[in-house]
Every structure is written in C-alpha cells, then in structure tokens.
Scaffold this motif. Structure first.
Motif, mmCIF file in Angstrom:
data_model
loop_
_atom_site.group_PDB
_atom_site.id
_atom_site.type_symbol
_atom_site.label_atom_id
_atom_site.label_comp_id
_atom_site.label_asym_id
_atom_site.label_seq_id
_atom_site.Cartn_x
_atom_site.Cartn_y
_atom_site.Cartn_z
ATOM 1 N N ALA A 63 74.998 4.236 34.821
ATOM 2 C CA ALA A 63 74.992 5.574 34.507
ATOM 3 C C ALA A 63 75.482 6.514 35.920
ATOM 4 O O ALA A 63 75.822 7.540 35.708
ATOM 5 N N SER A 64 75.246 5.902 37.082
ATOM 6 C CA SER A 64 75.917 6.570 38.144
ATOM 7 C C SER A 64 77.378 6.652 38.020
ATOM 8 O O SER A 64 77.942 7.368 38.394
ATOM 9 N N VAL A 65 78.178 5.390 37.630
ATOM 10 C CA VAL A 65 79.372 5.446 37.573
ATOM 11 C C VAL A 65 79.757 6.792 36.622
ATOM 12 O O VAL A 65 80.801 7.321 36.521
ATOM 13 N N LEU A 66 79.070 6.510 35.498
ATOM 14 C CA LEU A 66 79.435 7.642 34.438
ATOM 15 C C LEU A 66 79.413 9.054 34.851
ATOM 16 O O LEU A 66 80.349 9.815 34.587
ATOM 17 N N PHE A 67 78.063 9.172 35.482
ATOM 18 C CA PHE A 67 78.180 10.626 36.305
ATOM 19 C C PHE A 67 79.163 10.936 37.035
ATOM 20 O O PHE A 67 79.790 12.016 36.961
ATOM 21 N N PHE A 68 79.644 9.919 38.125
ATOM 22 C CA PHE A 68 80.581 10.458 39.105
ATOM 23 C C PHE A 68 81.914 10.499 38.446
ATOM 24 O O PHE A 68 82.623 11.393 39.089
ATOM 25 N N ILE A 110 71.113 12.488 31.632
ATOM 26 C CA ILE A 110 70.755 11.276 32.236
ATOM 27 C C ILE A 110 69.526 11.009 32.871
ATOM 28 O O ILE A 110 68.966 9.959 32.925
ATOM 29 N N MET A 111 68.802 12.323 33.412
ATOM 30 C CA MET A 111 67.386 12.142 33.757
ATOM 31 C C MET A 111 66.636 11.880 32.727
ATOM 32 O O MET A 111 65.565 10.860 32.910
ATOM 33 N N LEU A 112 66.661 12.344 31.512
ATOM 34 C CA LEU A 112 65.843 12.149 30.429
ATOM 35 C C LEU A 112 66.168 10.570 29.780
ATOM 36 O O LEU A 112 65.077 9.933 29.569
ATOM 37 N N TRP A 113 67.266 10.134 29.939
ATOM 38 C CA TRP A 113 67.800 8.886 29.619
ATOM 39 C C TRP A 113 66.843 7.826 30.322
ATOM 40 O O TRP A 113 66.370 6.786 30.024
ATOM 41 N N TYR A 114 67.026 7.937 31.558
ATOM 42 C CA TYR A 114 66.320 7.053 32.597
ATOM 43 C C TYR A 114 64.855 7.278 32.621
ATOM 44 O O TYR A 114 64.108 6.172 32.843
ATOM 45 N N ALA A 115 64.401 8.478 32.458
ATOM 46 C CA ALA A 115 62.732 8.500 32.181
ATOM 47 C C ALA A 115 62.465 7.645 30.720
ATOM 48 O O ALA A 115 61.560 7.090 30.932
ATOM 49 N N ARG A 116 63.243 7.818 29.708
ATOM 50 C CA ARG A 116 62.880 6.950 28.716
ATOM 51 C C ARG A 116 63.009 5.488 29.100
ATOM 52 O O ARG A 116 62.061 4.733 28.656
#
Length: 140
Positions: A63-68, A110-116
């Motif tokens: 997820a971090s690599v995707l966002f970066f 990404i925040m909602l994905w991580y929360a889920r």
C-alpha cells in the motif's frame, strides 16, 4: 522577589496520579508473567504473533509503495509534462488539478482499505492473542 509561574514548578508527588505508575516505567525490564503482567519477549516470538506481524507487513508495504508511486507520478508529470498537465478538461479545470485532488481521494481510499483490513484481519487475531496471554481489559 517574584515566584516562578505554577507551570514551571515541579509537580508535587502524588498529585498527578495519572502520570505516576508507582513503578519504574523506564527501567528497561520486561514484565514477568509471575507478577501478573505480560511476558512480551515470549509473546513477541509466538508463531501467531509473528503471523500477525507478517500479515500487517504484507499489507502496509504494497500500500505504501502504491501510494508513493502514484504521488511520484503526479510530481514527475507536474515537473516534465507541462502540456499534458495544463490541458483543460472542463472550463478552467485542468488535468493537473484533477490529479492533484485525486491525491486526497487515494489517501482516503487507502485509509478506509486499511481500516477494513485491520478490523477484519488483524484485530480479531490481536484480541485472541491478548486473551491467550491473559490480558484483561483493565490491564490495558
């Protein structure tokens, strides 16, 4: 002679109960299971805990690599693709503005994905580990 303001004085012992645990918090000693606390060294090496850590890592790193990658694509386009970024989509709205606003959208997704992910995959495992270690709600 004037007295220093109250916020500059050291607090009296016993007055701030929430900040005084009664034991040396910074001693570096791990709690022993004989004292009723968790044995964190043993828990850290437990296969279930290692599995939860690796599950978290397998989510966070991609997820971090995707966002970066998405962010750097936007920065590089803004720096080197002026014609593309200045293309007007509707009225005075440009591609650069839409891509810039999409940074916020991607962040929220990404925040909602991580929360889920945490709620469904990590939290149940952590609760199970806490129960197995004998930690009660009042211990936290």
């Amino acid at each position: 002679m004037t007295h220093p303001p109250s916020f500059a004085r050291a607090p009296e012992t016993g007055r701030y109960v929430a900040f005084e645990s009664g034991e040396d918090v910074f001693s570096g000693d791990l709690p022993e299971s004989g004292k009723g606390g968790l044995d964190y060294a043993t828990l850290r090496d437990h296969p279930d805990f290692v599995r939860v850590q690796s599950r978290l890592t397998r989510f966070v790193v991609p997820a971090s690599v995707l966002f970066f990658t998405w962010y750097m694509t936007y920065v590089l386009l803004a720096a080197y693709a002026h014609d593309f970024m200045s293309h007007r989509v509707v009225g005075s709205v440009t591609v650069a503005l839409l891509l810039g606003l999409s940074q916020f959208v991607v962040t929220v997704v990404i925040m909602l994905w991580y929360a889920r992910f945490a709620r469904t995959k990590v939290d149940p495992e952590i609760e199970r580990l806490r129960a197995m270690a004998g930690e009660n709600d009042h211990d936290r």
